[in-house]
Write an enzyme that holds these catalytic residues in place. Structure first.
Site, PDB file in Angstrom:
ATOM      1  CB  ALA A  15     -14.438 -15.203 -18.817  1.00 40.78           C
ATOM      2  CD  GLU A  47     -20.503  -8.956 -17.663  1.00 40.94           C
ATOM      3  OE1 GLU A  47     -21.002 -10.078 -17.560  1.00 40.94           O
ATOM      4  OE2 GLU A  47     -19.306  -8.774 -17.940  1.00 40.94           O
ATOM      5  CG  ASP A  76     -20.240  32.883   5.225  1.00 43.86           C
ATOM      6  OD1 ASP A  76     -19.371  33.394   5.949  1.00 43.86           O
ATOM      7  OD2 ASP A  76     -21.228  33.499   4.807  1.00 43.86           O
TER       8      ASP A  76
END
Length: 544
Positions: free
Chosen positions: A275, A279, A321
């Site tokens: 429980a 998951e 840049d």
């Protein structure tokens, strides 16, 4: 063909023999950097499965199977397959693209062996080879120049500076000889790009013995680190495992002591552990990252490792840049100055006034016919756009001689002759100060030119001066040895601009709305940097 041009006779250069080149290739190895071993199918799969959240998902599926809950176990196992499949597909696709890029990146080299020019694979260049360099060539190995003519090289691969540097054969070596960067040095380096001029150099280092190879060697010592998300999920898994195990053991003990049924107690402990098993976490996190990699791949960006998406999403400051990133790294002529007047060129400019034709004409004559240098390309485009069909383009003239740039005089001259013969026409271009020097302008005239140059630079332009001269060679002598011996006349100034990419202002605004601060990093002049910063909408543009 035995000569590249009139000033250098290739027949006098023998270079290495083929036998000696083969011997050195066998002893010293190929001229290439050892690339990291491509990750195979099993290596990628192993990296994916070793992630803590994947292990948590697999552990949950196994527990369900052991308990006999086949439906829940099969569902978690299906999630495992989906997650591993998405991640594996994305990373394998990136590996194939990188392998293809490695195959395309191997340069070829023009070398002199046994007195003949030969085009060979870059990996076959050896120490002692004579290499011939021209515009557009990628330097195949570290070498020292034995001859050069107006040679300029882009060394940004090693130095980060976008501006090309001048190279000069026979120049004295500084204390830190062999290090990239700086004008008028005799060294050229593997991987750098020739953007102008020509040269012949003798190879001093190949493969891992080059400056590029030293960088590769240092990179081999680096090990990939875990991202913050990986570290956090690892801690979460360990914490949940400890808490779950502790709670389950507590339930087993309490159940067994209070009810006397230890088997039921164990089952109750396992049920509590299941429980507490999150998951959903590994499924959501992995699919989220994989979808991010897929989305940026549609923008032609490769993601070698999917967790990098997390780092990208956590960015708060974006340092960029200027040249080639914010701008197009493609020069265009934006402004002319001649006879005290300025003229700006835009996309809708229909014609160039006659006052500025001479500036464009002699700037083009002082450039290569088939240019590679961005500024010379821009001048050629202006000629095709505004001077086509006029008497100011001279495709039938013959280039008689070139006077190269030098540390003492930052200007070059081309000597031309028309098919009708007669006087030579000389065109010069270079830094405004050098052109003023060539024209022997007085102090007052030089100051007025400097003021005009300052006005153009404040608009973010790079400025070149242009001059012209005529010369009639007498029966006893030919052309002078130096440019200063011509009676040059100042023609005008040309201002170049590196255009900002069209989508940059919108991208900067999008970053601002996302809470990302954009910082422009450049080695350009402050006035040029501020002009670009204001144009793209950077905050605090005056601080650049």
């Amino acid at each position: 063909m035995k000569t590249i041009h009139a000033d250098l006779d290739i027949s006098r250069l023998e270079g290495l023999s083929e036998g000696e080149a083969r011997r050195r290739l066998g002893e010293e190895g190929a001229n290439e950097l050892p690339s990291s071993k491509p990750r195979g199918v099993f290596a990628i799969a192993a990296e994916v499965v070793r992630e803590p959240m994947f292990l948590l998902l697999i552990g949950g599926a196994l527990i369900y199977f052991l308990l006999g809950d086949v439906q829940e176990g099969a569902m978690l196992a299906a999630f495992v397959v989906v997650v591993v499949g998405i991640t594996f597909y994305q990373e394998r696709k990136t590996e194939r693209a990188l392998e293809a890029l490695r195959d395309l990146s191997s340069p070829r080299a023009l070398v002199i062996r046994d007195g003949e020019q030969r085009r060979i694979a870059g990996r076959e260049v050896v120490r002692g080879d004579l290499i011939v360099l021209a515009e557009g060539d990628r330097v195949p190995a570290d070498a020292v120049l034995e001859w050069s003519m107006n040679l300029t090289v882009d060394e940004s691969l090693l130095t980060g500076e976008s501006m090309a540097v001048r190279k000069r054969a026979g120049a004295p070596e500084p204390a830190d000889a062999g290090r990239p960067g700086g004008d008028d040095l005799p060294h050229v380096y593997s991987g750098t790009l020739v953007v102008g001029g020509r040269g012949v150099a003798r190879v001093q280092g190949t493969g891992m013995r080059t400056e590029l190879g030293k960088i590769g060697r240092s990179l081999q010592t680096l090990q990939p680190e875990q991202t913050p998300l990986q570290e956090q999920t690892g801690r979460l898994v360990r914490m949940l495992a400890a808490v779950g195990l502790g709670m389950s053991l507590l339930v087993v003990v309490v159940y067994g002591l209070t009810r006397g049924d230890w088997v039921e107690g164990v089952l109750a402990g396992i049920a509590l552990a299941m429980a507490m098993l999150p998951e959903e976490f590994p499924v959501v996190l992995t699919i989220f990252l994989a979808l991010g990699a897929w989305r940026i791949s549609r923008q032609q960006v490769l993601t070698r490792r999917v967790p990098a998406i997390e780092t990208l999403g956590a960015a708060t400051v974006l340092c960029v840049d200027k040249t080639g990133t914010l701008t197009m790294n493609r020069m265009t002529v934006r402004s002319f100055h001649a006879e005290g007047e300025f003229f700006s060129i835009g996309a809708d400019t229909a014609e160039l006034p006659e006052t500025f034709h001479a500036v464009a004409e002699y700037a083009i004559l002082a450039s290569q016919r088939d240019p590679f240098d961005p500024m010379e390309k821009a001048l050629k485009q202006v000629g095709e756009r505004f001077l086509s069909g006029t008497e100011h383009l001279h495709d039938d003239w013959t280039l008689v001689r070139e006077y190269p740039l030098s540390p003492e005089l930052l200007a070059l001259s081309h000597v031309w002759q028309s098919p009708a013969g007669g006087e030579f026409e000389i065109a010069a271009k270079g830094s405004p100060e050098a052109i003023c020097d060539l024209c022997h302008l007085g102090e007052g005239a030089t100051e007025r030119v400097a003021e005009r140059v300052g006005e153009m630079a404040a608009e973010g332009l790079r400025v070149l001066g242009v001059a012209r001269a005529r010369f009639r060679a007498d029966a006893e002598g030919g052309l002078p040895r130096e440019q200063h011996d011509f009676a040059f006349e100042f023609v005008g100034l040309v201002g170049f601009e590196d255009p900002v990419r069209e989508n940059v202002p919108a991208a900067v605004e999008e970053c601002r709305q996302a809470g990302i601060r954009v910082v422009m990093i450049t080695g350009d002049y402050p006035a040029t940097a501020q002009s670009i910063a204001r144009r793209i909408g950077l905050e605090n543009a005056e601080n650049y």
